[in-house]
Design a protein around this motif. Structure first.
Motif, PDB file in Angstrom:
ATOM      1  N   ASP A 350       0.857  -1.182   0.000  1.00 29.87           N
ATOM      2  CA  ASP A 350       0.000   0.000   0.000  1.00 29.87           C
ATOM      3  C   ASP A 350       0.897   1.237   0.000  1.00 29.87           C
ATOM      4  O   ASP A 350       1.682   1.439   0.927  1.00 29.87           O
ATOM      5  N   PRO A 351       0.836   2.088  -1.057  1.00 29.24           N
ATOM      6  CA  PRO A 351       1.734   3.247  -1.127  1.00 29.24           C
ATOM      7  C   PRO A 351       1.643   4.147   0.095  1.00 29.24           C
ATOM      8  O   PRO A 351       2.634   4.727   0.526  1.00 29.24           O
ATOM      9  N   GLU A 352       0.452   4.268   0.662  1.00 28.49           N
ATOM     10  CA  GLU A 352       0.282   5.177   1.793  1.00 28.49           C
ATOM     11  C   GLU A 352       0.987   4.667   3.046  1.00 28.49           C
ATOM     12  O   GLU A 352       1.419   5.446   3.899  1.00 28.49           O
ATOM     13  N   ARG A 353       1.105   3.323   3.147  1.00 27.81           N
ATOM     14  CA  ARG A 353       1.733   2.754   4.340  1.00 27.81           C
ATOM     15  C   ARG A 353       3.101   2.174   4.047  1.00 27.81           C
ATOM     16  O   ARG A 353       3.731   1.580   4.925  1.00 27.81           O
ATOM     17  N   ALA A 354       3.551   2.283   2.810  1.00 30.99           N
ATOM     18  CA  ALA A 354       4.822   1.680   2.426  1.00 30.99           C
ATOM     19  C   ALA A 354       5.973   2.330   3.170  1.00 30.99           C
ATOM     20  O   ALA A 354       5.969   3.527   3.439  1.00 30.99           O
ATOM     21  N   GLY A 355       6.947   1.508   3.467  1.00 36.54           N
ATOM     22  CA  GLY A 355       8.140   2.031   4.126  1.00 36.54           C
ATOM     23  C   GLY A 355       9.170   2.415   3.091  1.00 36.54           C
ATOM     24  O   GLY A 355       8.855   3.051   2.096  1.00 36.54           O
ATOM     25  N   GLY A 356      10.387   2.008   3.277  1.00 31.72           N
ATOM     26  CA  GLY A 356      11.431   2.361   2.346  1.00 31.72           C
ATOM     27  C   GLY A 356      11.896   3.783   2.570  1.00 31.72           C
ATOM     28  O   GLY A 356      11.292   4.555   3.321  1.00 31.72           O
ATOM     29  N   LEU A 357      12.959   4.130   1.888  1.00 27.00           N
ATOM     30  CA  LEU A 357      13.533   5.450   2.056  1.00 27.00           C
ATOM     31  C   LEU A 357      12.567   6.547   1.630  1.00 27.00           C
ATOM     32  O   LEU A 357      12.456   7.586   2.279  1.00 27.00           O
ATOM     33  N   GLY A 358      11.836   6.323   0.514  1.00 27.53           N
ATOM     34  CA  GLY A 358      10.899   7.335   0.037  1.00 27.53           C
ATOM     35  C   GLY A 358       9.793   7.607   1.024  1.00 27.53           C
ATOM     36  O   GLY A 358       9.450   8.766   1.300  1.00 27.53           O
ATOM     37  N   GLY A 359       9.209   6.531   1.580  1.00 28.12           N
ATOM     38  CA  GLY A 359       8.139   6.713   2.552  1.00 28.12           C
ATOM     39  C   GLY A 359       8.611   7.405   3.807  1.00 28.12           C
ATOM     40  O   GLY A 359       7.929   8.294   4.343  1.00 28.12           O
ATOM     41  N   ARG A 360       9.784   7.001   4.297  1.00 27.69           N
ATOM     42  CA  ARG A 360      10.308   7.629   5.515  1.00 27.69           C
ATOM     43  C   ARG A 360      10.639   9.092   5.264  1.00 27.69           C
ATOM     44  O   ARG A 360      10.424   9.960   6.126  1.00 27.69           O
ATOM     45  N   TRP A 361      11.161   9.401   4.085  1.00 27.91           N
ATOM     46  CA  TRP A 361      11.551  10.790   3.787  1.00 27.91           C
ATOM     47  C   TRP A 361      10.342  11.710   3.725  1.00 27.91           C
ATOM     48  O   TRP A 361      10.337  12.796   4.310  1.00 27.91           O
ATOM     49  N   VAL A 362       9.287  11.309   3.008  1.00 26.08           N
ATOM     50  CA  VAL A 362       8.141  12.201   2.868  1.00 26.08           C
ATOM     51  C   VAL A 362       7.437  12.391   4.213  1.00 26.08           C
ATOM     52  O   VAL A 362       6.923  13.485   4.505  1.00 26.08           O
ATOM     53  N   MET A 616      -0.093  12.122  -6.569  1.00 30.18           N
ATOM     54  CA  MET A 616      -0.800  12.839  -5.504  1.00 30.18           C
ATOM     55  C   MET A 616      -2.217  13.203  -5.932  1.00 30.18           C
ATOM     56  O   MET A 616      -3.170  13.055  -5.166  1.00 30.18           O
ATOM     57  N   ARG A 617      -2.359  13.694  -7.161  1.00 31.38           N
ATOM     58  CA  ARG A 617      -3.683  14.089  -7.629  1.00 31.38           C
ATOM     59  C   ARG A 617      -4.606  12.879  -7.766  1.00 31.38           C
ATOM     60  O   ARG A 617      -5.797  12.944  -7.426  1.00 31.38           O
ATOM     61  N   GLU A 618      -4.068  11.777  -8.258  1.00 33.06           N
ATOM     62  CA  GLU A 618      -4.878  10.564  -8.388  1.00 33.06           C
ATOM     63  C   GLU A 618      -5.382  10.109  -7.019  1.00 33.06           C
ATOM     64  O   GLU A 618      -6.553   9.743  -6.853  1.00 33.06           O
ATOM     65  N   ALA A 619      -4.486  10.126  -6.012  1.00 28.62           N
ATOM     66  CA  ALA A 619      -4.892   9.744  -4.659  1.00 28.62           C
ATOM     67  C   ALA A 619      -5.902  10.738  -4.090  1.00 28.62           C
ATOM     68  O   ALA A 619      -6.832  10.359  -3.368  1.00 28.62           O
ATOM     69  N   TRP A 620      -5.760  12.027  -4.407  1.00 27.80           N
ATOM     70  CA  TRP A 620      -6.695  13.039  -3.913  1.00 27.80           C
ATOM     71  C   TRP A 620      -8.082  12.857  -4.531  1.00 27.80           C
ATOM     72  O   TRP A 620      -9.098  12.944  -3.842  1.00 27.80           O
ATOM     73  N   ILE A 621      -8.122  12.585  -5.826  1.00 28.57           N
ATOM     74  CA  ILE A 621      -9.408  12.435  -6.517  1.00 28.57           C
ATOM     75  C   ILE A 621     -10.183  11.239  -5.967  1.00 28.57           C
ATOM     76  O   ILE A 621     -11.400  11.290  -5.785  1.00 28.57           O
ATOM     77  N   ALA A 630      -5.874  15.163   2.117  1.00 29.00           N
ATOM     78  CA  ALA A 630      -4.839  15.811   1.309  1.00 29.00           C
ATOM     79  C   ALA A 630      -3.450  15.361   1.749  1.00 29.00           C
ATOM     80  O   ALA A 630      -2.566  15.131   0.912  1.00 29.00           O
ATOM     81  N   ARG A 631      -3.257  15.207   3.047  1.00 23.71           N
ATOM     82  CA  ARG A 631      -1.958  14.746   3.557  1.00 23.71           C
ATOM     83  C   ARG A 631      -1.683  13.320   3.103  1.00 23.71           C
ATOM     84  O   ARG A 631      -0.565  12.999   2.672  1.00 23.71           O
ATOM     85  N   ARG A 632      -2.714  12.450   3.188  1.00 24.32           N
ATOM     86  CA  ARG A 632      -2.519  11.071   2.754  1.00 24.32           C
ATOM     87  C   ARG A 632      -2.239  11.004   1.251  1.00 24.32           C
ATOM     88  O   ARG A 632      -1.477  10.154   0.788  1.00 24.32           O
ATOM     89  N   ALA A 633      -2.859  11.904   0.482  1.00 22.60           N
ATOM     90  CA  ALA A 633      -2.620  11.922  -0.964  1.00 22.60           C
ATOM     91  C   ALA A 633      -1.170  12.274  -1.274  1.00 22.60           C
ATOM     92  O   ALA A 633      -0.552  11.712  -2.182  1.00 22.60           O
ATOM     93  N   VAL A 634      -0.607  13.208  -0.516  1.00 21.63           N
ATOM     94  CA  VAL A 634       0.799  13.577  -0.713  1.00 21.63           C
ATOM     95  C   VAL A 634       1.703  12.385  -0.414  1.00 21.63           C
ATOM     96  O   VAL A 634       2.626  12.074  -1.177  1.00 21.63           O
ATOM     97  N   ILE A 635       1.432  11.697   0.696  1.00 26.16           N
ATOM     98  CA  ILE A 635       2.266  10.543   1.073  1.00 26.16           C
ATOM     99  C   ILE A 635       2.137   9.429   0.036  1.00 26.16           C
ATOM    100  O   ILE A 635       3.133   8.859  -0.427  1.00 26.16           O
TER     101      ILE A 635
END
Length: 977
Positions: A350-362, A616-621, A630-635
């Motif tokens: 799940d991109p919103e809960r994914a870890g990894g460097l990208g998830g931790r950074w954002v 981000m826009r796809e998650a927001w829509i 909006a915060r979850r869409a950014v993540i």
């Protein structure tokens, strides 16, 4: 866009060998053509229309002695000796004589000549022999240059130091070095790390190299017919390689993720090309628009460079959306991540809960977005400080490596004669009105010496016809010094007074003046060009993301990364910080580097912006329209794109950086600027600043005024239209009906709405559509793909009408059977033949007349049987009567209503479309009763006919006769009964 790319990807997957063969043939053909033509490139900086270039063009006609290239042979005596006495003087004279005897040398002016302008230094250690070639610099052969250097052996044998200066001795041969190959190696390593597969890592390299072969072959071929800068092929190579790898990477990454989620390989390929490919096309077009915009700057050599690089980008884009899916069609599903592997786990996470460097950074950035915004602006602002001292100039001898003979000659002249001697100005004068040209030239020279900044001005030399003269002017400063630019302006300001006093028109020219004019034109175009590019980015991104904040933040971020790139380039190449490590020669920055950097970096920056923000826009829509949503869409959007954007940026950085250490001077500055700009834009702006701004703005980040939303085009980069298309295609494939409608609402041009309608017409049936004429027309135009549905679904012969209107239109024939033809002078056979001629294949079109007669025979037979059938079913109300048949040359307007309607229907059915939509406007009920069996008889087996009527006669109501009949009756308000 997404739907079109979906079809392209599917076609390439299914016809892999054909697509790959086309690419191989194109690459081999274009590259072979380029190598066969053997075009040459040269470093020629000129701008038509400038004063200096106009003077050069004039001198080429009236003073041919000055039209050829010039050079200097600089000879220096050892410490403690003089150059103009004894054996040294004899050696210099002997060298000048040997040079003058060479074929291709117009003249070699020794220091002892009366025409030599101050040829010996004040310390009498250094002398200059001035060479004038027969040809211009670009036509001077390498063999002649070797002969020139060999002719200086007498001076060398006497123990004198010899160096050769001038444009012809500057090294402008750019080639690929092992360092650039190291950059490709780094790119391959990044791809292996990203995909965890050698096969997957090789695909982006393969597509990039294929597109580059065509691009470079095209540049070589064009160079045989027009002047092309020597830096043009290398720039196309650098840009094409970087974007070629990145574009394929974006699509391939999406494909592997979908395979890991269990998607069918063919569907995954088409979907990846449609979604990620849409972003690739948008990003590629932004680069192309920016590069092609260099044409409007008005600098020919720069425009050619921009076009060549733009062509390389277009080819890279085409390779990514055609060649890559074709290769995937051969590989099938072998790129799917192995179950349990890291790639498989990433694909299903799940991109919103994914870890990894990208998830931790954002998540870290979103904890304190203001802090990160301030930090990024501070870092990039600090790097931008050197940019405010940017000095621009074109390359000269000072920019050559210290080991080159051109650089040695430049330094020797600078030390012995002063910096101005390396960039002498030429003042050209029209002396046709002078009564004493020699005296006037001398007096004008004296006037020029009075101008501040002039060291000396020669006495002037007239041409053989004594209508044009030239005066050499030596400045106090070097050719790239801003003071020399100011001096040129002062001389030009003095020109009107000199022209009034002596009656001579005057121009300032020479290589130094040409370079100053080119730099001035480029400087003046820099700000307008930058504003156009930034303005374009705002409009495009607003159209893509339907937001004001997204384009504004993208433009501000682009300016920050651009200024940081300028700052680092100035610090290294102008201030000399770390220049030795990069084998750079400190000095002014290339005049055209800023414009090129703006054009290229803009497109690449928008590339990353699209991939980061589209998620981000796809998650927001599809998510909650709240602050937390909006915060979850950014993540979610950032985490889904971070890995591929990081890899893409790293690849571009390595490719560009590889051209810096050993690259040519023209390429070095551009490559370093792009490498720094890419790193700053991707990692600091797109992956730090943008998510911080988006999180801080919350749901207001997606605000767009309604009036602006109506004006801006809707660019479906994220593939929303593809989702609708696939949904409609899947629905259309579930039914075997010839015409299927589900909640369809049709709309007329007058704003009328018909529906919702739900109905199905089996294949081979005769459908009767009853209702008001306007409603029938709106429904027919919608079903045939001529009007877009207002709502609901419709399919014709298995083709969706909503998102595939063009294909649907080809499956439908239309005809108005009740139209009056009195004003049209057409015969029955002529009408059918014309319709056949327009629809038959070319090989059969010549038989349209013959086939039309066959159709009319079929009409006669159908009428005979149809009338009898109708009479039998209707009893005594419709007498059968006798028919005389339809004469081919009978005017259509003169036929009875039944025969005329039958011919019009036959002409439509003869097109061979699987569905025919006919309208019986104004036909009487008895004619309709007799016409129905005729239509059933004329229709080919399996063909479906829909007949629109005002109301359905009782005799035509189901149960049917030979064919199944379907009734669709429309209420006045357009609601199905």
């Amino acid at each position: 866009m997404a739907t079109l790319l979906y079809r392209i990807g599917r076609f390439a997957y299914r016809h892999a060998l054909l697509v790959l063969l086309a690419w191989v043939v194109a690459a081999a053909g274009v590259l072979g053509l380029g190598l066969g033509l053997g075009g040459d490139s040269e470093e020629s900086f000129s701008i038509p229309g400038t004063e200096s270039q106009q003077a050069i063009d004039r001198l080429a006609g009236v003073f041919p002695q000055t039209a050829g290239a010039s050079a200097q042979v600089v000879i220096q005596a050892p410490e403690g000796e003089t150059i103009d006495e004894g054996a040294n003087e004899e050696a210099v004279e002997e060298t000048a004589e040997a040079l003058g005897d060479l074929e291709g040398i117009a003249q070699a002016v020794p220091p002892s000549s009366e025409y030599a302008n101050d040829p010996v230094s004040d310390d009498h250690r250094t002398a200059i022999i001035t060479l004038q070639f027969d040809e211009e610099a670009m036509k001077v052969t390498d063999q002649l240059l070797e002969d020139v250097q060999a002719a200086a052996d007498p001076a060398r044998d006497a123990g004198l130091k010899v160096a050769f200066g001038g444009q012809v001795f500057q090294d402008v041969a750019y080639g690929v070095t092992p360092t650039e190959l190291i950059g490709v190696g780094f790119a391959a390593l990044v791809l292996i790390i990203v995909f965890g597969s050698f096969v997957a890592a090789g695909l982006p390299l393969a597509t990039a190299f294929a597109s580059l072969m065509i691009a470079l072959g095209g540049v070589l071929a064009v160079s045989a017919f027009t002047e092309i800068s020597a830096a043009t092929p290398m720039l196309a190579l650098m840009i094409g390689l970087a974007v070629g790898i990145d574009y394929a990477l974006f699509i391939l990454s999406r494909h592997r993720t979908q395979l890991g989620q269990g998607m069918d390989p063919e569907e995954s390929t088409a979907t990846a090309v449609a979604t990620s490919g849409s972003a690739v096309v948008f990003a590629g077009l932004t680069v192309v628009i920016a590069l092609a915009g260099l044409l409007v700057v008005g600098v020919p050599f720069l425009g050619v460079m921009g076009v060549a690089a733009a062509v390389a980008v277009v080819l890279a884009m085409l390779a990514a959306v055609t060649m890559l899916p074709a290769i995937l069609g051969l590989i099938k599903g072998r790129l799917a991540p192995k179950p349990g592997s890291r790639a498989a786990r990433r694909a299903t996470a799940d991109p919103e809960r994914a870890g990894g460097l990208g998830g931790r950074w954002v998540r870290l950035v979103l904890r304190a977005p203001v802090v990160f915004i301030v930090a990024v602006v501070a870092v990039l602002g600090t790097l931008s400080i050197p940019a405010f001292s940017l000095a621009l100039a074109l390359p000269d001898g000072a920019s050559e490596p210290e080991t080159s003979t051109a650089r040695q000659a430049y330094d020797m002249i600078d030390e012995a004669f002063g910096p101005g001697r390396n960039g002498a100005l030429v003042v050209a004068l029209d002396i046709t009105q002078s009564t004493d040209p020699i005296a006037d030239l001398k007096a004008i020279g004296e006037r020029l010496e009075e101008i501040p900044g002039v060291v000396s001005a020669g006495g002037g030399v007239p041409n053989p016809t004594v209508d044009t003269g030239i005066i050499q002017v030596e400045a106090e400063t070097g050719p790239t010094d801003p003071a020399t630019t100011a001096l040129v302006e002062r001389i030009r300001e003095a020109a009107p007074d000199i022209e009034d006093d002596f009656g001579t028109e005057m121009w300032v020219t020479g290589n130094t003046a040409v370079q100053i004019d080119v730099s001035s034109r480029l400087n003046s175009a820099l700000v307008p060009f930058g504003l156009i590019v930034v303005g374009l980015s705002i409009v495009l991104l607003a159209a893509v993301f339907r937001s004001l904040l997204v384009p504004l933040s993208a433009a501000i971020g682009f300016l920050l990364s651009l200024m940081a790139a300028f700052g680092v380039v100035v610090a290294v190449f102008q201030w000399g910080w770390g220049a030795e490590a990069l084998h750079a020669v400190p000095g002014p920055i290339l005049s055209f580097m800023p414009i090129l950097l703006i054009a290229i970096l803009f497109g690449l920056a928008m590339d990353y912006q699209v991939f980061i923000v589209s998620g981000m826009r796809e998650a927001w829509i599809h998510g909650e329209r709240t602050k937390e949503g909006a915060r979850r869409a950014v993540i979610s959007g950032f985490t889904g794109a971070a890995r591929v954007v990081t890899a893409a940026a790293a690849i571009m950085f390595f490719v560009f950086a590889a051209f810096v250490p050993e690259g040519a001077g023209v390429i070095k500055t551009i490559a370093l600027g792009l490498a720094v700009g890419i790193a700053a834009d991707a990692f600091l702006v797109r992956m730090t600043l943008i998510p911080a701004i988006m999180a801080l703005a919350g749901r207001h980040a997606w605000y767009l005024p309604r009036w602006l939303g109506r004006v801006l085009p809707h660019l479906d980069v994220e593939g929303e239209g593809l989702v609708a298309h696939r949904r409609e295609v899947e629905w259309a494939e579930r039914t075997d009906a010839a015409i299927a409608l589900e909640g369809l609402v049709a709309g007329g041009a007058d704003g009328r709405r018909v529906g919702p309608i739900t109905a199905a017409v089996p294949r081979g049936a005769l459908a009767l559509v009853a209702g008001p004429e306007a409603d029938r027309r709106a429904l027919a135009l919608t079903i045939s793909g001529r009007l877009a549905p207002v709502d609901g679904l419709a399919q014709v012969d298995g083709v969706s009408v909503g998102t595939d209107a063009a294909r649907a239109a080809r499956r439908v024939a239309l005809a108005d059977l009740g139209a009056s033809r009195e004003e049209v002078a057409v015969t029955a056979a002529g009408l059918v033949a014309e319709r056949l001629r327009l629809t038959l294949p070319v090989r059969r079109a010549h038989r349209s007349r013959e086939l039309a007669l066959d159709v009319l025979d079929a009409v006669d037979e159908a009428l005979d049987s149809g009338v009898s059938d109708a009479a039998a079913r209707a009893g005594a109300t419709i007498p059968a009567g006798r028919r005389r048949g339809i004469r081919p040359e009978a005017p259509l307007a003169g036929l009875p209503p039944l025969e005329r309607a039958a011919v019009l229907a036959a002409a439509a059915l003869a097109e061979g479309a699987p569905v025919a939509l006919l309208d019986a406007r104004g036909l009487e009920p008895d004619v309709l009763v007799r016409l129905a069996p005729v239509l059933e008889a004329l229709a080919a087996p399996g063909a479906t006919v829909a007949l629109g009527v005002d109301r359905i006669p009782a005799a035509l109501a189901p149960p049917s006769g030979a064919r199944t009949r379907t009734v669709i009756e429309l209420h006045r308000e357009g609601v199905q009964l």
